[in-house]
Design a protein around this motif. Structure first.
Motif, PDB file in Angstrom:
ATOM      1  N   GLU A   1      45.268  28.260  25.164  1.00  0.00           N
ATOM      2  CA  GLU A   1      44.353  29.433  25.812  1.00  0.00           C
ATOM      3  C   GLU A   1      43.260  29.297  26.053  1.00  0.00           C
ATOM      4  O   GLU A   1      42.838  30.153  27.495  1.00  0.00           O
ATOM      5  N   LYS A   2      42.034  29.078  25.750  1.00  0.00           N
ATOM      6  CA  LYS A   2      40.989  28.338  26.084  1.00  0.00           C
ATOM      7  C   LYS A   2      40.953  27.544  27.684  1.00  0.00           C
ATOM      8  O   LYS A   2      40.480  28.509  28.457  1.00  0.00           O
ATOM      9  N   GLU A   3      41.811  27.410  27.390  1.00  0.00           N
ATOM     10  CA  GLU A   3      41.436  25.889  28.922  1.00  0.00           C
ATOM     11  C   GLU A   3      42.811  26.522  30.181  1.00  0.00           C
ATOM     12  O   GLU A   3      41.709  26.770  31.351  1.00  0.00           O
ATOM     13  N   ARG A   4      43.161  27.744  29.817  1.00  0.00           N
ATOM     14  CA  ARG A   4      43.977  28.841  30.437  1.00  0.00           C
ATOM     15  C   ARG A   4      42.194  30.039  31.224  1.00  0.00           C
ATOM     16  O   ARG A   4      42.573  29.624  32.456  1.00  0.00           O
ATOM     17  N   ALA A   5      41.833  30.499  30.759  1.00  0.00           N
ATOM     18  CA  ALA A   5      40.749  31.057  30.853  1.00  0.00           C
ATOM     19  C   ALA A   5      39.530  30.495  32.338  1.00  0.00           C
ATOM     20  O   ALA A   5      39.363  30.968  32.617  1.00  0.00           O
ATOM     21  N   ALA A   6      39.379  28.646  31.021  1.00  0.00           N
ATOM     22  CA  ALA A   6      38.087  27.967  32.163  1.00  0.00           C
ATOM     23  C   ALA A   6      39.075  27.950  33.310  1.00  0.00           C
ATOM     24  O   ALA A   6      38.652  28.178  34.592  1.00  0.00           O
ATOM     25  N   LEU A   7      40.277  27.634  33.614  1.00  0.00           N
ATOM     26  CA  LEU A   7      40.826  27.515  35.066  1.00  0.00           C
ATOM     27  C   LEU A   7      40.898  28.680  34.974  1.00  0.00           C
ATOM     28  O   LEU A   7      41.331  28.342  37.103  1.00  0.00           O
ATOM     29  N   THR A   8      41.504  29.576  34.669  1.00  0.00           N
ATOM     30  CA  THR A   8      41.202  31.067  35.893  1.00  0.00           C
ATOM     31  C   THR A   8      40.013  30.689  36.574  1.00  0.00           C
ATOM     32  O   THR A   8      39.567  31.505  37.857  1.00  0.00           O
ATOM     33  N   LEU A   9      39.005  31.042  35.125  1.00  0.00           N
ATOM     34  CA  LEU A   9      37.196  31.052  36.218  1.00  0.00           C
ATOM     35  C   LEU A   9      37.102  30.290  37.503  1.00  0.00           C
ATOM     36  O   LEU A   9      36.246  30.419  38.394  1.00  0.00           O
ATOM     37  N   ILE A  10      37.358  28.524  37.251  1.00  0.00           N
ATOM     38  CA  ILE A  10      37.257  27.525  38.112  1.00  0.00           C
ATOM     39  C   ILE A  10      38.043  28.456  39.480  1.00  0.00           C
ATOM     40  O   ILE A  10      37.508  28.802  40.227  1.00  0.00           O
ATOM     41  N   GLU A  11      39.187  27.908  39.135  1.00  0.00           N
ATOM     42  CA  GLU A  11      39.884  29.289  40.419  1.00  0.00           C
ATOM     43  C   GLU A  11      39.141  30.043  41.244  1.00  0.00           C
ATOM     44  O   GLU A  11      39.473  29.904  42.282  1.00  0.00           O
ATOM     45  N   GLU A  12      38.700  31.418  40.668  1.00  0.00           N
ATOM     46  CA  GLU A  12      38.036  32.087  41.081  1.00  0.00           C
ATOM     47  C   GLU A  12      37.106  32.198  41.681  1.00  0.00           C
ATOM     48  O   GLU A  12      36.387  32.686  43.084  1.00  0.00           O
ATOM     49  N   ILE A  13      36.074  30.830  41.279  1.00  0.00           N
ATOM     50  CA  ILE A  13      35.026  30.770  41.557  1.00  0.00           C
ATOM     51  C   ILE A  13      34.792  30.188  42.500  1.00  0.00           C
ATOM     52  O   ILE A  13      34.062  30.509  43.656  1.00  0.00           O
ATOM     53  N   THR A  14      35.895  29.256  42.496  1.00  0.00           N
ATOM     54  CA  THR A  14      36.478  28.744  44.029  1.00  0.00           C
ATOM     55  C   THR A  14      36.708  29.124  44.984  1.00  0.00           C
ATOM     56  O   THR A  14      36.429  28.820  46.393  1.00  0.00           O
ATOM     57  N   LEU A  15      37.553  30.871  45.300  1.00  0.00           N
ATOM     58  CA  LEU A  15      38.115  31.155  45.582  1.00  0.00           C
ATOM     59  C   LEU A  15      37.110  32.728  45.796  1.00  0.00           C
ATOM     60  O   LEU A  15      37.957  33.418  46.594  1.00  0.00           O
ATOM     61  N   ILE A  16      36.237  32.425  45.984  1.00  0.00           N
ATOM     62  CA  ILE A  16      35.459  33.503  46.015  1.00  0.00           C
ATOM     63  C   ILE A  16      35.445  34.546  46.758  1.00  0.00           C
ATOM     64  O   ILE A  16      35.324  36.135  47.102  1.00  0.00           O
ATOM     65  N   THR A  17      35.662  34.195  48.247  1.00  0.00           N
ATOM     66  CA  THR A  17      36.287  34.444  49.063  1.00  0.00           C
ATOM     67  C   THR A  17      36.366  35.781  49.649  1.00  0.00           C
ATOM     68  O   THR A  17      37.392  36.334  50.205  1.00  0.00           O
ATOM     69  N   GLN A  18      38.075  34.883  48.434  1.00  0.00           N
ATOM     70  CA  GLN A  18      39.134  36.281  48.723  1.00  0.00           C
ATOM     71  C   GLN A  18      38.973  37.189  48.166  1.00  0.00           C
ATOM     72  O   GLN A  18      39.703  38.340  48.374  1.00  0.00           O
ATOM     73  N   GLN A  19      38.570  37.014  46.782  1.00  0.00           N
ATOM     74  CA  GLN A  19      38.642  38.354  46.206  1.00  0.00           C
ATOM     75  C   GLN A  19      37.165  38.698  45.420  1.00  0.00           C
ATOM     76  O   GLN A  19      37.029  39.332  44.722  1.00  0.00           O
ATOM     77  N   HIS A  20      35.726  37.441  45.990  1.00  0.00           N
ATOM     78  CA  HIS A  20      35.529  37.750  45.320  1.00  0.00           C
ATOM     79  C   HIS A  20      34.716  37.889  43.447  1.00  0.00           C
ATOM     80  O   HIS A  20      34.148  39.057  43.118  1.00  0.00           O
ATOM     81  N   PHE A  21      35.781  37.389  43.072  1.00  0.00           N
ATOM     82  CA  PHE A  21      35.631  37.399  41.487  1.00  0.00           C
ATOM     83  C   PHE A  21      35.773  38.708  41.000  1.00  0.00           C
ATOM     84  O   PHE A  21      34.346  38.651  40.045  1.00  0.00           O
ATOM     85  N   PRO A  22      37.293  39.219  40.280  1.00  0.00           N
ATOM     86  CA  PRO A  22      36.713  40.603  40.772  1.00  0.00           C
ATOM     87  C   PRO A  22      36.779  40.805  38.395  1.00  0.00           C
ATOM     88  O   PRO A  22      36.775  40.065  38.209  1.00  0.00           O
ATOM     89  N   ASP A  23      36.274  41.721  38.111  1.00  0.00           N
ATOM     90  CA  ASP A  23      35.755  42.310  36.699  1.00  0.00           C
ATOM     91  C   ASP A  23      37.034  41.992  35.578  1.00  0.00           C
ATOM     92  O   ASP A  23      36.249  41.230  34.778  1.00  0.00           O
ATOM     93  N   GLN A  24      38.288  42.864  36.877  1.00  0.00           N
ATOM     94  CA  GLN A  24      39.170  42.412  35.036  1.00  0.00           C
ATOM     95  C   GLN A  24      39.693  40.697  34.742  1.00  0.00           C
ATOM     96  O   GLN A  24      40.093  40.556  33.645  1.00  0.00           O
ATOM     97  N   VAL A  25      38.925  39.717  35.906  1.00  0.00           N
ATOM     98  CA  VAL A  25      39.259  37.846  35.935  1.00  0.00           C
ATOM     99  C   VAL A  25      38.419  37.751  34.767  1.00  0.00           C
ATOM    100  O   VAL A  25      38.521  37.184  33.775  1.00  0.00           O
ATOM    101  N   TYR A  26      37.082  38.281  35.057  1.00  0.00           N
ATOM    102  CA  TYR A  26      35.960  38.197  34.434  1.00  0.00           C
ATOM    103  C   TYR A  26      36.133  38.348  32.994  1.00  0.00           C
ATOM    104  O   TYR A  26      35.797  38.021  31.744  1.00  0.00           O
ATOM    105  N   ALA A  27      36.147  40.223  33.079  1.00  0.00           N
ATOM    106  CA  ALA A  27      36.988  40.687  30.809  1.00  0.00           C
ATOM    107  C   ALA A  27      37.707  40.213  30.705  1.00  0.00           C
ATOM    108  O   ALA A  27      37.877  39.976  28.935  1.00  0.00           O
TER     109      ALA A  27
END
Length: 149
Positions: free
Chosen positions: A86-112
């Motif tokens: 579960e922790k690794e999945r959360a980390a992978l989600t963060l990595i992907e969101e930051i890498t793709l920051i121009t697409q969604q601008h790192f949504p609050d719900q992902v961070y939460a």
């Protein structure tokens, strides 16, 4: 066409990126992120950015520190496997969101959602890993680092 090699053209800047890399890995270690998994995080960002040089390097680095071939092979399809905690999945989600920051601008719900699973130290380390690997990807891609057998 031969491109400017940014590391050779501006070694003082390149050395600063190396120092940033070292500091981010220290932060990851302090947060309890295993070295092998940190390479998987870097590998995933590099896959998204299509940085062949970094994909090869972090695959090799992950193998050297004991990551399994299965986890390496499945990193691009991590959501469809049971190989990641579960922790690794959360980390992978963060990595992907930051890498793709121009697409969604790192949504609050992902961070939460990540904040519910990861500590502040873990989030800090993962975000710095993402920032640094995305920097390396841009250096390698824009300089066209060669990837030959």
């Amino acid at each position: 066409m031969q491109r400017v090699n940014l590391g050779k053209a501006a070694p003082e800047l390149y050395k600063n990126v190396i120092e940033l890399e070292n500091l981010s890995m220290q932060k990851a270690q302090q947060a309890g992120i295993e070295m092998g998994f940190s390479h998987l995080l870097k590998l995933r960002a590099s896959q998204i950015n299509q940085c062949a040089f970094c994909v090869r390097m972090h695959t090799q680095d992950a193998i050297k520190v004991g990551e399994s071939i299965d986890r390496i092979a499945l990193i691009s399809a991590w959501r469809e496997s049971d190989y990641f905690s579960e922790k690794e999945r959360a980390a992978l989600t963060l990595i992907e969101e930051i890498t793709l920051i121009t697409q969604q601008h790192f949504p609050d719900q992902v961070y939460a959602a990540a904040k519910e699973i990861l500590s502040d130290d873990e989030i800090t380390a993962i975000e710095w890993i993402a920032i640094v690997i995305n920097t390396w990807n841009r250096i390698a891609i824009s300089s066209q680092y060669k990837v030959t057998p």
